[in-house]
Design a protein around this motif. Structure first.
Motif, short mmCIF file in Angstrom:
data_model
loop_
_atom_site.label_atom_id
_atom_site.label_comp_id
_atom_site.label_asym_id
_atom_site.label_seq_id
_atom_site.Cartn_x
_atom_site.Cartn_y
_atom_site.Cartn_z
N GLY A 1 0.83 -1.20 0.00
CA GLY A 1 0.00 0.00 0.00
C GLY A 1 0.87 1.25 0.00
N ILE A 2 0.48 2.25 -0.77
CA ILE A 2 1.30 3.45 -0.91
C ILE A 2 1.50 4.15 0.43
CG2 ILE A 2 -0.51 5.18 -1.36
CD1 ILE A 2 2.63 4.68 -3.51
N GLU A 3 0.60 3.90 1.38
CA GLU A 3 0.70 4.55 2.70
C GLU A 3 1.95 4.09 3.47
OE1 GLU A 3 -1.58 0.77 3.21
OE2 GLU A 3 -1.67 2.47 1.80
N THR A 4 2.50 2.91 3.11
CA THR A 4 3.68 2.42 3.82
C THR A 4 4.93 3.25 3.51
OG1 THR A 4 4.14 0.85 2.04
CG2 THR A 4 2.78 0.06 3.86
N LEU A 5 4.88 4.09 2.50
CA LEU A 5 6.02 4.97 2.22
C LEU A 5 6.28 5.93 3.38
CD1 LEU A 5 5.42 5.89 -1.55
CD2 LEU A 5 7.11 4.30 -0.62
N ALA A 6 5.24 6.21 4.13
CA ALA A 6 5.39 7.13 5.26
C ALA A 6 6.28 6.54 6.36
CB ALA A 6 4.02 7.48 5.83
N SER A 7 6.46 5.23 6.37
CA SER A 7 7.28 4.59 7.40
C SER A 7 8.77 4.67 7.08
CB SER A 7 6.88 3.12 7.57
OG SER A 7 7.18 2.38 6.40
N MET A 8 9.12 5.22 5.92
CA MET A 8 10.53 5.35 5.52
C MET A 8 10.80 6.81 5.12
SD MET A 8 10.71 1.77 3.38
CE MET A 8 8.97 1.84 2.90
N PRO A 9 10.63 7.74 6.05
CA PRO A 9 10.69 9.17 5.72
C PRO A 9 12.07 9.67 5.29
CG PRO A 9 10.64 8.89 8.10
CD PRO A 9 10.39 7.54 7.51
N ASP A 10 13.14 8.96 5.66
CA ASP A 10 14.48 9.44 5.36
C ASP A 10 15.00 8.98 4.00
OD1 ASP A 10 14.62 10.69 7.83
OD2 ASP A 10 15.43 8.89 8.81
N ALA A 11 14.27 8.10 3.34
CA ALA A 11 14.79 7.46 2.13
C ALA A 11 14.64 8.32 0.88
CB ALA A 11 14.08 6.13 1.90
N TRP A 12 15.55 8.08 -0.05
CA TRP A 12 15.35 8.50 -1.43
C TRP A 12 14.40 7.49 -2.07
CZ3 TRP A 12 17.14 12.55 -4.41
CH2 TRP A 12 18.12 13.37 -3.83
N ILE A 13 13.39 7.96 -2.78
CA ILE A 13 12.48 7.07 -3.50
C ILE A 13 12.92 7.04 -4.96
CG2 ILE A 13 10.11 6.68 -4.27
CD1 ILE A 13 9.17 8.12 -1.74
N VAL A 14 13.23 5.85 -5.44
CA VAL A 14 13.62 5.69 -6.83
C VAL A 14 12.52 4.92 -7.55
CG1 VAL A 14 15.31 4.73 -8.44
CG2 VAL A 14 16.07 5.71 -6.26
N LEU A 15 11.83 5.60 -8.45
CA LEU A 15 10.74 5.01 -9.22
C LEU A 15 11.31 4.37 -10.49
CD1 LEU A 15 8.17 7.93 -8.95
CD2 LEU A 15 8.02 5.71 -7.81
N ILE A 16 11.04 3.07 -10.64
CA ILE A 16 11.57 2.31 -11.76
C ILE A 16 10.42 1.89 -12.68
CG2 ILE A 16 12.96 0.33 -12.46
CD1 ILE A 16 14.08 0.29 -9.57
N PRO A 17 10.28 2.52 -13.85
CA PRO A 17 9.27 2.08 -14.79
C PRO A 17 9.63 0.69 -15.34
CG PRO A 17 10.04 4.33 -15.26
CD PRO A 17 11.01 3.70 -14.30
N PRO A 18 8.70 0.01 -16.05
CA PRO A 18 7.44 0.60 -16.51
C PRO A 18 6.34 0.52 -15.45
CG PRO A 18 7.66 -1.63 -17.34
CD PRO A 18 8.94 -1.33 -16.62
N HIS A 19 5.45 1.50 -15.50
CA HIS A 19 4.26 1.47 -14.68
C HIS A 19 3.11 2.02 -15.53
CE1 HIS A 19 6.56 5.22 -13.30
NE2 HIS A 19 5.64 5.67 -14.12
#
Length: 294
Positions: A219-237
């Motif tokens: 669930g996208i809400e779990t991103l909130a549990s890793m506030p210090d991270a860089w988010i790297v989005l890897i296509p394709p989506h």
């Protein structure tokens, strides 16, 4: 009066076959004719210049893996789970390379040509090391010195990137692929992306369990549990997934988004071999370089 030869249908077909054979390069001129069902092996074969004559889902491979390029003459065997064995037979491979993912097909394909298995993804084992082993073994089997060069050059490049990233902010990196605006899959330490992060000195923000290198759906809400991270989005989506996500209040409130700690890289085969590892490392180096220079 000289005797006029009588050309039967059989002799005409035989002559046509001889002419056709004369137009086709000999196997020793272009290398053994190779086929595969597995995309990790396909990108490896293409990267070392092997004579690939048949592979699966080529249209999608070109969209997902992007590189290496697939020559137009490669026959498309259809879906990886249900390949067309008649097309494979007509492609006349000398050798078929397969992986543990499609081992069920080995008995069927062995009726067409010799089959060799080179697994890249096995539970509890490093996909990077397995990819190195497979690349070297395939290169030796096909007499392609480019295989060893690829292994050595990538290892040296990752070492250089390690020095580059050592000058960064030290934050962990979260490599994810969007399923839709509410879900994603995350790649763990046992994925090829996770292996690259480790080899260039970056921590993977995801420390939880995975299933064959990734965990989905998250669930996208779990991103909130890793506030210090860089988010790297890897296509394709899905095309509309990121647009919808970017408009959500939750996404905009994430620390990584507010602080411009989101990188979107190019499309990469998520279960690739060394070419995928190379592509991911290059994208990271380019992305973080732009951030630092900006």
């Amino acid at each position: 009066m000289p005797r006029v030869p009588q050309f039967t249908r059989r002799t005409m077909l035989s002559a046509a076959a001889v002419l056709a054979a004369a137009r086709v390069p000999r196997a020793q001129d272009v290398g053994s004719r190779v086929a595969t069902l597995d995309w990790a092996l396909l990108e490896t074969l293409l990267a070392i210049g092997a004579n690939v004559v048949a592979a699966t889902e080529l249209h999608q491979f070109r969209q997902v893996a992007i590189k290496p390029d697939v020559p137009d003459g490669v026959a498309d065997l259809g879906l990886r789970g249900t390949p067309n064995f008649e097309v494979l037979r007509f492609a006349r491979p000398d050798l078929i390379l397969n992986s543990n993912f499609y081992a069920w097909a080995d008995p069927l394909m062995s009726r067409i040509a010799s089959v060799e298995s080179h697994p890249i993804y096995k539970p509890g084992e490093s996909p990077y090391l397995l990819a190195e082993q497979a690349t070297l073994a395939i290169g030796e089997r096909l007499r392609r010195p480019a295989a060893r060069r690829m292994v050595e050059e990538l290892a040296a490049r990752l070492d250089r990137y390690k020095n580059l990233f050592a000058r960064g902010d030290g934050r962990p990196v979260l490599p994810i692929n969007l399923g839709d605006a509410r879900h994603y899959r995350v790649f763990g330490s046992d994925s090829m992306f996770g292996e690259v992060l480790k080899r260039v000195g970056l921590a993977n923000a995801w420390t939880g369990a995975t299933s064959y290198s990734a965990m989905a759906p998250m669930g996208i809400e779990t991103l909130a549990s890793m506030p210090d991270a860089w988010i790297v989005l890897i296509p394709p989506h899905p095309e509309d997934a990121f647009e919808a996500l970017a408009e959500s209040a939750f996404w905009k409130a994430l620390p990584a988004v507010r602080e411009n700690r989101v990188l979107t890289v190019g499309s990469i085969n998520p279960y690739g071999a060394l070419p995928a590892a190379s592509r991911f490392a290059d994208f990271l180096a380019e992305g973080f370089s732009h951030v630092r220079n900006g």
